[in-house]
Structures are given as structure tokens and as C-alpha cells.
Design an enzyme around this catalytic site. Structure first.
Site, short mmCIF file in Angstrom:
data_model
loop_
_atom_site.label_atom_id
_atom_site.label_comp_id
_atom_site.label_asym_id
_atom_site.label_seq_id
_atom_site.Cartn_x
_atom_site.Cartn_y
_atom_site.Cartn_z
N CYS A 71 67.73 38.48 4.61
CA CYS A 71 69.04 37.19 4.21
C CYS A 71 69.63 38.61 3.33
CB CYS A 71 68.78 36.39 3.37
SG CYS A 71 67.98 36.56 2.06
N ASN A 126 67.61 39.27 -0.16
CA ASN A 126 66.00 38.68 -0.70
C ASN A 126 65.69 38.04 -2.23
OD1 ASN A 126 63.12 40.67 -0.27
ND2 ASN A 126 63.30 38.29 0.45
N CYS A 182 67.45 34.79 -2.31
CA CYS A 182 67.43 33.33 -2.54
C CYS A 182 67.15 32.66 -0.48
CB CYS A 182 69.14 33.22 -2.38
SG CYS A 182 69.98 33.20 -4.42
N ARG A 183 67.59 32.82 0.22
CA ARG A 183 67.84 32.15 1.19
C ARG A 183 66.02 32.84 1.97
NH1 ARG A 183 73.17 33.58 4.42
NH2 ARG A 183 72.93 35.09 2.68
N SER A 184 66.24 34.16 1.96
CA SER A 184 64.57 34.49 2.87
C SER A 184 63.74 33.83 2.04
CB SER A 184 65.02 35.98 3.68
OG SER A 184 64.52 36.62 2.01
N ASP A 243 75.39 32.32 2.30
CA ASP A 243 75.43 32.46 1.22
C ASP A 243 75.02 31.49 0.46
OD1 ASP A 243 74.56 33.97 -0.55
OD2 ASP A 243 76.38 35.86 0.03
P1 4NP Z 1 71.02 35.97 -0.30
O1 4NP Z 1 71.55 35.60 -1.24
O2 4NP Z 1 70.95 36.57 0.41
O3 4NP Z 1 69.85 34.61 0.20
O4 4NP Z 1 69.29 36.62 -1.58
C1 4NP Z 1 72.60 36.81 -2.08
C2 4NP Z 1 71.54 37.79 -3.02
C3 4NP Z 1 72.80 38.27 -3.90
C4 4NP Z 1 74.10 38.78 -3.56
C5 4NP Z 1 74.09 37.62 -1.64
C6 4NP Z 1 73.34 37.00 -1.30
N1 4NP Z 1 74.22 39.91 -3.79
O5 4NP Z 1 75.56 39.67 -3.58
O6 4NP Z 1 73.91 40.05 -4.96
#
Ligand code: 4NP
Length: 157
Positions: free
Chosen positions: A8, A11, A13-15, A124
Site C-alpha cells: 500500500c 505500510n 493500514c491496508r497492507s 485508503d
Molecule cells: P496505508 O495508509 O497506505 O494503507 O498504510 C496510509 C498511511 C499513511 C499515509 C497514507 C495512507 N500517509 O499519508 O502518511
């Protein structure tokens, strides 16, 4: 050994959620010796951090433990190492296509391609609320079941 990498943006939340969900499914199927599972982010802002507390809490409600995971950024060597490099959304997939050596480009897919419900992406949740983290879990659990079928067909082949 079949090797699966979930990717993602951050790294956190989703992955990591996908890593934990697929790890449990693979263990329940008794295949933990035959499938290697990891996750990474296309971005580097959260490298070394544990998963987001909201993702950790939502996952814990369904019995998944994210607390030992730490964020890392995807690297060139990942494309050679892994058999599946699975993006959570189109933006992640575009970035992976930009980074991947051409000989490994066939490994890049959207994770939700494996969902029988035909979802287009795992959105996201970072700027969202609790319902967005529930949606992540729903989509990840559904896609993970389809992915397991695909991995099983590869192991049997
Ligand atoms: P992820 O979510 O890609 O599912 O881990 C996010 C985590 C952090 C950010 C964006 C999405 N960020 O902008 O910091």
C-alpha cells in the site's frame, strides 16, 4: 515456497492488515511452511513504525494481531524475491509498475482482482473514520480467500 508481498502507500493500514489476514488464512489451511507473506509501502514516511492504532484496533476486533509488524518501503529486490506483488489501489499499482524491472512486471496485480465481489480497490482509510477501517477488513478478507485459491492452484500445479 510461494511468496506474497502486499503493498500500500504507508505500510501502516491496508497492507499490514492484508499480511495478518492472509497469514491467518494460510495457517488455518496448514500451508504456513509453503507460503511466505510480507508487506511494504511505496512511501517511506512511516518506515520502522508499527501499524496505525486504528487499523490495529479494528483488526484486533476480528482476532488479528498487527502489533509486531513494522513498516518498510518496497525495494527493487522485492520484485525478484516475491511471486505475487499485490497493490491495494491503482495509485500503488502505478508506482509499482514504475519501479519494477520489466522481467518481473507480470507479478504485479491489484489484490482485489482475487475478490469474487469485483471490488476495484482497497480504498485508503488514513483520512477516514472507523467505517473505512471496517471496509478495509471486509475487502481484505474477501480478496484473501480468492488469493488462497490462486496460491493453492500454484502449489498443486
Ligand atoms: P496505508 O495508509 O497506505 O494503507 O498504510 C496510509 C498511511 C499513511 C499515509 C497514507 C495512507 N500517509 O499519508 O502518511
Amino acid at each position: 515456497m510461494v511468496k506474497v508481498l502486499f503493498v500500500c502507500l504507508g505500510n501502516i493500514c491496508r497492507s499490514p492488515t492484508a499480511e495478518a489476514v492472509f497469514t491467518r488464512l494460510v495457517k488455518e489451511t496448514g500451508l504456513e511452511e509453503r507460503v511466505l507473506i510480507d508487506s511494504a509501502g511505496t512511501g517511506d514516511w512511516h518506515v520502522g513504525h508499527p501499524p496505525d492504532v486504528r487499523a490495529t484496533r479494528a483488526a484486533a476486533e476480528r482476532g488479528y494481531d498487527l502489533t509486531a509488524l513494522r513498516a518498510r518501503q518496497v525495494g527493487r529486490e522485492d520484485f525478484a524475491k516475491f511471486d505475487y506483488v499485490l497493490a491495494m489501489d491503482d495509485e500503488n499499482l502505478r508506482e509499482l509498475k514504475r519501479l519494477a524491472p520489466p522481467e518481473h512486471a507480470h507479478k504485479l496485480r491489484l489484490f482485489t482482482e482475487f475478490s469474487s465481489k469485483g471490488a476495484g480497490a482497497v480504498p485508503d482509510p488514513y483520512a477516514g473514520g472507523p467505517q473505512d477501517f471496517e471496509l478495509v477488513l471486509d475487502l481484505v478478507e474477501e480478496s484473501a480467500r480468492g488469493l488462497l485459491r490462486d496460491v493453492l492452484s500454484r502449489i498443486d500445479a
